[in-house]
Design a protein around this motif. Sequence first.
Motif, PDB file in Angstrom:
ATOM      1  N   TRP A 120       0.841  -1.202   0.000  1.00 41.07           N
ATOM      2  CA  TRP A 120       0.000   0.000   0.000  1.00 41.07           C
ATOM      3  C   TRP A 120       0.871   1.245   0.000  1.00 41.07           C
ATOM      4  O   TRP A 120       2.012   1.231   0.440  1.00 41.07           O
ATOM      5  N   GLN A 121       0.278   2.322  -0.505  1.00 42.92           N
ATOM      6  CA  GLN A 121       1.006   3.576  -0.619  1.00 42.92           C
ATOM      7  C   GLN A 121       0.668   4.489   0.549  1.00 42.92           C
ATOM      8  O   GLN A 121      -0.476   4.600   0.971  1.00 42.92           O
ATOM      9  N   ASP A 122       1.705   5.142   1.070  1.00 44.53           N
ATOM     10  CA  ASP A 122       1.539   6.133   2.138  1.00 44.53           C
ATOM     11  C   ASP A 122       2.432   7.318   1.797  1.00 44.53           C
ATOM     12  O   ASP A 122       3.653   7.260   1.974  1.00 44.53           O
ATOM     13  N   SER A 125       5.881   6.939  -0.351  1.00 40.76           N
ATOM     14  CA  SER A 125       6.496   5.632  -0.099  1.00 40.76           C
ATOM     15  C   SER A 125       5.469   4.518  -0.239  1.00 40.76           C
ATOM     16  O   SER A 125       4.269   4.724  -0.055  1.00 40.76           O
ATOM     17  N   TRP A 126       5.964   3.339  -0.585  1.00 36.61           N
ATOM     18  CA  TRP A 126       5.149   2.133  -0.586  1.00 36.61           C
ATOM     19  C   TRP A 126       5.552   1.281   0.610  1.00 36.61           C
ATOM     20  O   TRP A 126       6.728   1.205   0.965  1.00 36.61           O
ATOM     21  N   HIS A 127       4.565   0.636   1.233  1.00 31.83           N
ATOM     22  CA  HIS A 127       4.838  -0.240   2.364  1.00 31.83           C
ATOM     23  C   HIS A 127       4.456  -1.665   1.993  1.00 31.83           C
ATOM     24  O   HIS A 127       3.414  -1.901   1.367  1.00 31.83           O
ATOM     25  N   LEU A 128       5.309  -2.601   2.400  1.00 34.17           N
ATOM     26  CA  LEU A 128       5.112  -4.006   2.061  1.00 34.17           C
ATOM     27  C   LEU A 128       5.000  -4.825   3.331  1.00 34.17           C
ATOM     28  O   LEU A 128       5.752  -4.620   4.288  1.00 34.17           O
ATOM     29  N   GLY A 129       4.058  -5.723   3.353  1.00 28.27           N
ATOM     30  CA  GLY A 129       3.911  -6.650   4.466  1.00 28.27           C
ATOM     31  C   GLY A 129       3.959  -8.068   3.952  1.00 28.27           C
ATOM     32  O   GLY A 129       3.576  -8.330   2.803  1.00 28.27           O
TER      33      GLY A 129
END
Length: 542
Positions: A120-122, A125-129
């Motif tokens: 997801w984008q914040d 930046s993109w965040h990966l789980g």
Amino acid sequence: MNQLIAPYGGTLVNLIDPAGSDALKREALGLPSLDLDWRQQCELEMLMSGAYSPLAGFMTRTQCVQVATEMKLDDGTFWPLPVTLGSRQKIAAELKPGDRVALRDGEGFMLAVLTVSDAWQDGDSWHLGGRVEGTSLPPHADFASLRATPAELRTLLVRRGWRRVIAWQAHHPMHRAQFEFCLKSAIENEANLLLHPQVGGDITDAPGYFGLVRSFLAIRERFPAATTQLSLLPAPPREASARALLLRAIVARNYGCGLLIAGGEHQAGGSCRRGEDLTPPHADLPIAELVGKIGVQLIAYPRMVYVEDRAEHLPESAAPTNARLLTLSGEEFRRRMRAGLKIPDWYSFPEVLSELHRQSPPRERQGFTVFFTGLSGSGKSTLARALTARLMEMGGRCVSLLDGDIVRRHLSSELGFSKAHRDINVRRIGFVAAEITKNRGIAICAPIAPYRLTRRDVRAMIEAVGGFIEIHVATPIETCESRDRKGLYAKARAGLIPEFTGVSDPYEVPENPELAIDTTHLGIDEAVQQILLKLEHEGYLR
């Protein structure tokens, strides 16, 4: 208690399976890759080594929201802070659930494979789980003998016969008050002491931890060898907060510590920096109740004072009435260190101060950058060359002139004069100046540098390793045009030179330069003298 405290969640996680590493490395040759910076590598190391047990991967967006609002994992286990992998790389935006991506260090060394569960984008930046399968911890060429994973440290502590351990997770060097409090806390709680300085950093980007570790190597000799252990904690830096403190308590437990000293360091920012911040009305969370869920006992570091009559540090509340009490604030300590002034013997140990002076010498021995900025024809290059000559006349320091035209010829010859290319050129100058400054030299820079954001970034880059003095050569454009030996302004006004600063492209005036000089009616010698006086006033010259 006849054994070390159990890991948080009951089992110490290890995300590196030696038996499967070769297969993962072969698979990674065909996978997209994310290159991790040193902060991301720290987070990954804490995750893979089990310091963040019971986590087995980076959190998804839903899990992050749950932790932020309810402070719990999917199975109900208490957890205070989200742990995700953020990235601004283009490949991160292209990943989707089910994809597998290789996680590498900056040199391409294979660390792990992430199976993406969520992306997801914040902001930008993109965040990966997702689940992490490790192949190797990030390699460390420095202080290798002091590094231990939670499993390795637990084995060592058990071998030494330790059962009850108190942790001091240091972000800053230890001085006499902290030394005496840690020693006293260990004795009163019948516990052994783990000195666990935080060494999240990089030898090129954030080398400050070298001095921190050397200061702990020096002070370690003052502790009882039989009851004290020094080990390094590869945790990424976080602002002091109640949630960050609770995460530190989890980390302490995973390393085998049932007690954690909280507070006691000179941290400039954050909402939970002192022992008193752990209790109402200071705390923004019920810390005592929450830390109970973790199973670690917090020991609040009180406000300490030096009682001169008794020649010891005591909590202010325990100091005798009418006794002469001495204190030295963190700000005053840093001021004295910068100025090379004496630090009282009661405040710190000479061997600690010696290491800190080696890492951050007084200003007259620090490297610094003088950064001229101004319009074309304002006199930047002339002033820069004259200042360089004067400093070289004085001797004793290495001085490098990074003139805009010279740098373009040797470092940025492929660049044009578009806004993007000028920005790249200035950032390159800033990088070279930072390297010179870091190594105790003097860098003199004279680009036009028309954009505030770029100048701000260059300042931040250089101030992280030394001094930065911005000089706005504020000569009006009318004077600059009258000096135009190359006819550049005339060509720009005729439309022959696009994006010319001051004519068809803006010059953003510096907000708070250390010095502003208008060379319209000021001779070169007078201007250089103003700069030398400023450098002397700031403590860079003696």
